[in-house]
Design an enzyme around this catalytic site. Sequence first.
Site, PDB file in Angstrom:
ATOM      1  N   TYR A   1      -2.091 -75.573 -96.077  1.00  0.00           N
ATOM      2  CA  TYR A   1      -3.363 -74.839 -95.942  1.00  0.00           C
ATOM      3  C   TYR A   1      -4.065 -75.229 -94.636  1.00  0.00           C
ATOM      4  O   TYR A   1      -4.481 -74.368 -93.851  1.00  0.00           O
ATOM      5  CB  TYR A   1      -4.213 -75.180 -97.166  1.00  0.00           C
ATOM      6  CG  TYR A   1      -5.638 -74.691 -97.180  1.00  0.00           C
ATOM      7  CD1 TYR A   1      -5.952 -73.363 -97.457  1.00  0.00           C
ATOM      8  CD2 TYR A   1      -6.704 -75.580 -96.976  1.00  0.00           C
ATOM      9  CE1 TYR A   1      -7.271 -72.933 -97.510  1.00  0.00           C
ATOM     10  CE2 TYR A   1      -8.022 -75.161 -97.040  1.00  0.00           C
ATOM     11  CZ  TYR A   1      -8.308 -73.841 -97.301  1.00  0.00           C
ATOM     12  OH  TYR A   1      -9.614 -73.416 -97.369  1.00  0.00           O
TER      13      TYR A   1
ATOM     14  N   SER B   1     -12.104 -74.025 -92.312  1.00  0.00           N
ATOM     15  CA  SER B   1     -12.224 -75.054 -93.352  1.00  0.00           C
ATOM     16  C   SER B   1     -12.138 -76.425 -92.696  1.00  0.00           C
ATOM     17  O   SER B   1     -11.505 -76.583 -91.637  1.00  0.00           O
ATOM     18  CB  SER B   1     -11.066 -74.860 -94.331  1.00  0.00           C
ATOM     19  OG  SER B   1     -10.705 -76.066 -94.939  1.00  0.00           O
TER      20      SER B   1
HETATM   21  N1  LIG Z   1     -14.370 -72.968-101.737  1.00  0.00           N
HETATM   22  C1  LIG Z   1     -14.422 -73.880-100.806  1.00  0.00           C
HETATM   23  O1  LIG Z   1     -14.866 -75.031-101.023  1.00  0.00           O
HETATM   24  C2  LIG Z   1     -13.929 -73.570 -99.412  1.00  0.00           C
HETATM   25  C3  LIG Z   1     -14.054 -74.557 -98.421  1.00  0.00           C
HETATM   26  C4  LIG Z   1     -13.621 -74.270 -97.129  1.00  0.00           C
HETATM   27  C5  LIG Z   1     -13.111 -73.015 -96.831  1.00  0.00           C
HETATM   28  N2  LIG Z   1     -12.991 -72.073 -97.821  1.00  0.00           N
HETATM   29  C6  LIG Z   1     -12.446 -70.759 -97.445  1.00  0.00           C
HETATM   30  O2  LIG Z   1     -13.378 -69.766 -97.853  1.00  0.00           O
HETATM   31  C7  LIG Z   1     -12.683 -68.546 -98.132  1.00  0.00           C
HETATM   32  C8  LIG Z   1     -13.075 -68.059 -99.515  1.00  0.00           C
HETATM   33  O3  LIG Z   1     -12.682 -69.047-100.433  1.00  0.00           O
HETATM   34  P1  LIG Z   1     -13.142 -69.076-101.958  1.00  0.00           P
HETATM   35  O4  LIG Z   1     -13.207 -70.508-102.331  1.00  0.00           O
HETATM   36  O5  LIG Z   1     -14.305 -68.173-102.149  1.00  0.00           O
HETATM   37  O6  LIG Z   1     -11.826 -68.471-102.633  1.00  0.00           O
HETATM   38  P2  LIG Z   1     -11.658 -67.755-104.039  1.00  0.00           P
HETATM   39  O7  LIG Z   1     -12.801 -67.998-104.946  1.00  0.00           O
HETATM   40  O8  LIG Z   1     -10.294 -68.121-104.531  1.00  0.00           O
HETATM   41  O9  LIG Z   1     -11.643 -66.225-103.577  1.00  0.00           O
HETATM   42  C9  LIG Z   1     -11.579 -65.250-104.532  1.00  0.00           C
HETATM   43  C10 LIG Z   1     -11.458 -63.926-103.822  1.00  0.00           C
HETATM   44  O10 LIG Z   1     -10.224 -63.864-103.086  1.00  0.00           O
HETATM   45  C11 LIG Z   1      -9.549 -62.655-103.480  1.00  0.00           C
HETATM   46  N3  LIG Z   1      -8.122 -62.867-103.199  1.00  0.00           N
HETATM   47  C12 LIG Z   1      -7.381 -63.931-103.557  1.00  0.00           C
HETATM   48  N4  LIG Z   1      -6.107 -63.782-103.120  1.00  0.00           N
HETATM   49  C13 LIG Z   1      -6.058 -62.584-102.477  1.00  0.00           C
HETATM   50  C14 LIG Z   1      -5.034 -61.857-101.819  1.00  0.00           C
HETATM   51  N5  LIG Z   1      -3.775 -62.318-101.750  1.00  0.00           N
HETATM   52  N6  LIG Z   1      -5.327 -60.668-101.270  1.00  0.00           N
HETATM   53  C15 LIG Z   1      -6.581 -60.173-101.358  1.00  0.00           C
HETATM   54  N7  LIG Z   1      -7.608 -60.818-101.954  1.00  0.00           N
HETATM   55  C16 LIG Z   1      -7.346 -62.001-102.519  1.00  0.00           C
HETATM   56  C17 LIG Z   1      -9.936 -62.515-104.929  1.00  0.00           C
HETATM   57  O11 LIG Z   1      -9.745 -61.230-105.429  1.00  0.00           O
HETATM   58  P3  LIG Z   1      -8.466 -60.851-106.320  1.00  0.00           P
HETATM   59  O12 LIG Z   1      -8.084 -62.043-107.123  1.00  0.00           O
HETATM   60  O13 LIG Z   1      -8.872 -59.670-107.116  1.00  0.00           O
HETATM   61  O14 LIG Z   1      -7.425 -60.499-105.310  1.00  0.00           O
HETATM   62  C18 LIG Z   1     -11.439 -62.801-104.817  1.00  0.00           C
HETATM   63  O15 LIG Z   1     -12.094 -61.711-104.206  1.00  0.00           O
HETATM   64  C19 LIG Z   1     -11.185 -68.865 -97.982  1.00  0.00           C
HETATM   65  O16 LIG Z   1     -10.754 -68.498 -96.703  1.00  0.00           O
HETATM   66  C20 LIG Z   1     -11.142 -70.376 -98.132  1.00  0.00           C
HETATM   67  O17 LIG Z   1     -10.018 -70.917 -97.484  1.00  0.00           O
HETATM   68  C21 LIG Z   1     -13.390 -72.315 -99.100  1.00  0.00           C
END
Ligand SMILES: NC(=O)c1ccc[n+]([C@@H]2O[C@H](COP(=O)([O-])OP(=O)(O)OC[C@H]3O[C@@H](n4cnc5c(N)ncnc54)[C@H](OP(=O)(O)O)[C@@H]3O)[C@@H](O)[C@H]2O)c1
Length: 294
Positions: A162, A137
């Site tokens: 984070y 990130s």
């Molecule tokens: N979105 C952004 O702008 C952004 C930017 C930079 C980096 N990132 C990184 O990209 C990755 C994905 O982010 P995202 O934005 O897609 O997140 P998100 O929408 O919150 O991810 C949702 C997913 O995470 C699972 N999850 C959440 N907590 C969990 C846990 N404790 N154990 C197992 N599964 C879990 C959820 O399933 P359940 O709820 O069923 O467990 C669901 O599959 C992360 O590493 C984040 O730091 C995101």
Amino acid sequence: MNRRALVTAGTGGIGLETAVGLAAAGYAVTVVGRDAGRGGSAVERINAAGTGTEARFVTADLSSLAEVRSLAERVTAGGALSVLVNNAGAMFDDRRLTPEGIEASFALNHLSPYLLTELLLPALRAGAPSRVVNVTSGSVRIPTGRIDTAERKGSYYGLHAYGRAKLANLAYTLDLARRLKGDGVSVFAADPGGAVTTMTTGTMSSSHVVAPWLRPFWPLVRTAFRRTTSGTPAQAARSSVAAATDPALAGRPGLVVGPDGLPLSPPRRATDPRLAEAVRTLSRRLAPLTGEDR
Ligand SMILES: NC(=O)c1ccc[n+]([C@@H]2O[C@H](COP(=O)([O-])OP(=O)(O)OC[C@H]3O[C@@H](n4cnc5c(N)ncnc54)[C@H](OP(=O)(O)O)[C@@H]3O)[C@@H](O)[C@H]2O)c1
């Protein structure tokens, strides 16, 4: 037989789009999440995009190191693994501890992917040429101070905790890429840029994620966050899908792959061997490997 891929937090957000991309590329994909309902819907969506192999869902709360260990056992029992995408990550607006008493940001964003990767190395070697993709990130540029404890001293705010955990994980990723060079397992980081997901519409809508001095300016900060996280999860997943599959990256481990699928320069701090050493020592202490796992 299709090569196997594992995507953590693959039931929603960027992880689900990554799983869809890998299935379309011909992988037999297993996704991990906590909720069976979301897991079932994800499997349906992935199967619709795939090339005939049934996707699978496995339950694990990856903020628990005990659950990470049990997940690794189940995956290893399934045989060779060709792609591991450590996509699970989250930002918390309040300080919280995992069941093992570790600060949750550090546990979920760094220790969990660290431990899962180390435990799955035998399966990844069996699936070689294989790839590990750790999702990073832009927040890695935020933290200051040493990383020799799970938490820094001083007050908690989500974005710092984070970014600190993501920086530890990026330093580990670049270190691991060097360690495994020539081993058949190529390690990359993927920076998805920003996307509208549960994380960005959830915790990132609380002023408690930023430092106390910034909170009076929260409406402005929030607008800036919204602007930088306005992409779609599918666009953001391109970084992980490219890092896992692009033949042009073969023989070039240790790259950070950006949202357009092209390499980005990591911040200098993430490449500092002293940081890698500190993270290695801390990770081994908090998430020990047994003699057999090493
Ligand atoms: N979105 C952004 O702008 C952004 C930017 C930079 C980096 N990132 C990184 O990209 C990755 C994905 O982010 P995202 O934005 O897609 O997140 P998100 O929408 O919150 O991810 C949702 C997913 O995470 C699972 N999850 C959440 N907590 C969990 C846990 N404790 N154990 C197992 N599964 C879990 C959820 O399933 P359940 O709820 O069923 O467990 C669901 O599959 C992360 O590493 C984040 O730091 C995101």
